[in-house]
Design a protein around this motif. Structure first.
Motif, mmCIF file in Angstrom:
data_model
loop_
_atom_site.group_PDB
_atom_site.id
_atom_site.type_symbol
_atom_site.label_atom_id
_atom_site.label_comp_id
_atom_site.label_asym_id
_atom_site.label_seq_id
_atom_site.Cartn_x
_atom_site.Cartn_y
_atom_site.Cartn_z
ATOM 1 N N GLU A 33 43.606 48.797 41.449
ATOM 2 C CA GLU A 33 42.879 47.825 41.287
ATOM 3 C C GLU A 33 43.265 46.303 41.388
ATOM 4 O OE1 GLU A 33 41.613 47.539 36.959
ATOM 5 O OE2 GLU A 33 39.871 46.090 37.349
ATOM 6 N N LYS A 37 42.114 44.342 44.763
ATOM 7 C CA LYS A 37 41.457 42.702 44.332
ATOM 8 C C LYS A 37 42.258 41.937 45.216
ATOM 9 C CE LYS A 37 39.800 42.523 39.678
ATOM 10 N NZ LYS A 37 40.167 42.139 38.241
ATOM 11 N N GLN A 69 40.628 56.147 42.349
ATOM 12 C CA GLN A 69 40.517 54.827 41.888
ATOM 13 C C GLN A 69 40.287 53.645 42.526
ATOM 14 O OE1 GLN A 69 42.248 53.774 38.647
ATOM 15 N NE2 GLN A 69 41.738 56.208 38.483
ATOM 16 N N LYS A 72 36.260 53.821 42.440
ATOM 17 C CA LYS A 72 35.887 53.377 41.167
ATOM 18 C C LYS A 72 35.959 51.867 40.991
ATOM 19 C CE LYS A 72 38.445 53.554 37.203
ATOM 20 N NZ LYS A 72 39.523 54.221 36.316
ATOM 21 N N HIS A 73 36.822 51.195 41.462
ATOM 22 C CA HIS A 73 36.905 49.650 41.514
ATOM 23 C C HIS A 73 36.000 48.897 42.344
ATOM 24 C CE1 HIS A 73 39.386 49.846 37.990
ATOM 25 N NE2 HIS A 73 40.324 50.660 38.529
ATOM 26 N N TYR A 75 36.843 47.188 45.098
ATOM 27 C CA TYR A 75 37.426 46.106 46.033
ATOM 28 C C TYR A 75 37.618 46.091 47.422
ATOM 29 C CZ TYR A 75 37.244 44.211 41.227
ATOM 30 O OH TYR A 75 37.026 43.835 40.117
ATOM 31 N N SER A 379 32.866 41.794 47.371
ATOM 32 C CA SER A 379 33.984 42.242 46.699
ATOM 33 C C SER A 379 34.998 41.054 46.407
ATOM 34 C CB SER A 379 34.849 43.188 47.661
ATOM 35 O OG SER A 379 35.061 42.505 48.863
#
Ligand code: DOR
Ligand code: ZN
Ligand code: ZN
Ligand code: ZN
Length: 383
Positions: A33, A37, A69, A72-73, A75, A379
């Motif tokens: 995550e 980001k 993962q 899911k996020h 970015y 994003s």
């Protein structure tokens, strides 16, 4: 919704073929995550992550975990690079077909070199069959030993143990020979030395499927600048001499080194507060790669903006057969919007990455991402 891009530059999203996202196992350094980001904040829409996690990315379950993962996020697209050997221990080969099937885009033991030629040769034979690139860290550990910076004058002056560039070149020479006999795509990571560049030139001259990447820190910094009281200067392969740096620049400009990759390597503040000999190797790079490259390569007239975009987006997409790299009219895009006039002082405290370790802290740079979009979805938005 309309996004006002007046006075801004729209680029295909950047692709970084070399990052360390640390999950699973080292979540205190970075997570998928936080790392994705940071990628978005740096204008990257795709990153390929290295397998030196705990456990290592040496089986299909971990490859799938990383992809889940990341999805899911949302970015960035996160493409796992799987280990060549189980646990990156250099002995037992991983199940390359299963890793490919799970979604791995390449094979590496990054953080370590594959020390045994027979293992690397067999991996290349299988990788060739399954159309997987070998993305190699290129280090003969018997030659690098306990070194913590480039061997030579600067290391002698500081009294620090050195890593000679032959530790890198010996492995690249071996792997070029093996790439020729197996026909595998060999991608040489973080090229730092003139001797290595000469080998890649030789390989390309023979028409071999050999490519190379260079990190901003090897294009911009040298060993004589190292502050031995600041372990943020410690990286592997190390910052080398002015002669090596000039060779990296020349090779990047002439295409011998095909693409920019950051080797984004986050570590905790505590780890980087250790003495130079003990701190872990690595620098973060995702959030400053474009501003550094724009400032030092485009603003100085060494290359055009379009050429830089090619090396950070279009060419990696092409070499590794990835989505992105260009904006298709009418299709949801991977793109980044850049403010080429914005000038900022690099401030690690503002990074979205958990890693703050960079020797570029305090330097001014121009050209900053303001908005990033992955598959048509925003994003990152700094406006
Ligand atoms: O500086 C480095 N950091 N070089 C590597 O090869 C590994 C990386 C890391 O994982 O921290
Ligand atoms: Zn999460
Ligand atoms: Zn490496
Ligand atoms: Zn790395």
């Amino acid at each position: 919704t309309l996004i006002d891009c007046t006075n801004l530059f729209i680029s295909p999203g950047f692709i970084d073929m070399h990052v360390h996202l640390r999950e699973p196992g080292f979540e205190y350094k970075e997570t998928i995550e936080s790392g994705s980001k940071a990628a978005a904040a740096g204008g990257f829409t795709t990153v390929a992550c290295m397998p030196n996690t705990r456990p290592a990315t040496d089986n299909a379950d971990i490859v799938r975990f990383i992809i889940e993962q990341a999805n899911k996020h949302g970015y960035a697209r996160v493409l796992p690079i799987a280990a060549i050997t189980a646990g990156q221990k250099g002995e037992e080969l991983t199940d390359i077909p299963a890793l490919k099937e799970a979604g791995a885009v390449g094979l590496s033991d990054d953080g370590r070199g594959v020390q045994r030629a027979d293992r690397m040769k067999r991996a290349m034979e299988i990788a060739k069959q399954y159309d997987m690139p070998l993305i190699i860290h290129a280090e003969d550990e018997t030659l690098s030993g306990k070194g913590c910076m480039n061997a030579g004058e600067a290391a002698e002056r500081l009294g620090l143990p050195g890593i000679p560039d032959d530790a890198e070149a010996v492995m690249v020479a071996r792997d070029i020979v093996l790439a020729e006999v197996t026909g595998a795509h060999l991608h040489v990571c973080h090229v730092s030395a003139k001797s290595v560049i000469e080998l890649i030139r030789y390989a390309k001259g023979r028409g071999l499927p050999v490519t190379g990447e260079v990190a901003p820190h090897h294009l911009l910094l040298t060993d004589d600048q190292i502050d031995p009281d600041n372990s943020d200067w410690k990286v592997n392969p190390p910052l080398r001499t002015k002669r090596d740096r000039e060779a990296c620049i020349e090779a990047f400009l002439d295409g011998t080194l095909d693409i920019v990759a950051t080797d984004h390597a986050p570590h905790s503040v505590e780890e980087k507060q250790k003495p130079f000999t003990e701190a872990p190797f690595g620098m973060v790079g995702l959030e400053i790669a474009f501003p550094l490259m724009y400032t030092h390569f485009v603003k100085t007239g060494r290359m055009t903006l379009n050429e830089l975009v090619d090396r950070m987006a279009t060419r990696p997409a092409k070499l590794f057969k990835l989505q992105g790299g260009r904006i298709q009219p009418g299709e949801p895009a991977d793109l980044t919007v850049l403010d080429l006039h914005a000038t900022k002082v690099i401030d690690p405290a503002s990074f979205l990455s958990k890693g703050k370790n960079t020797p570029f802290a305090g330097q001014k740079a121009q050209g900053w991402p303001v908005l990033t979009m992955v598959d048509g979805v925003v994003s990152f938005d700094a406006r």
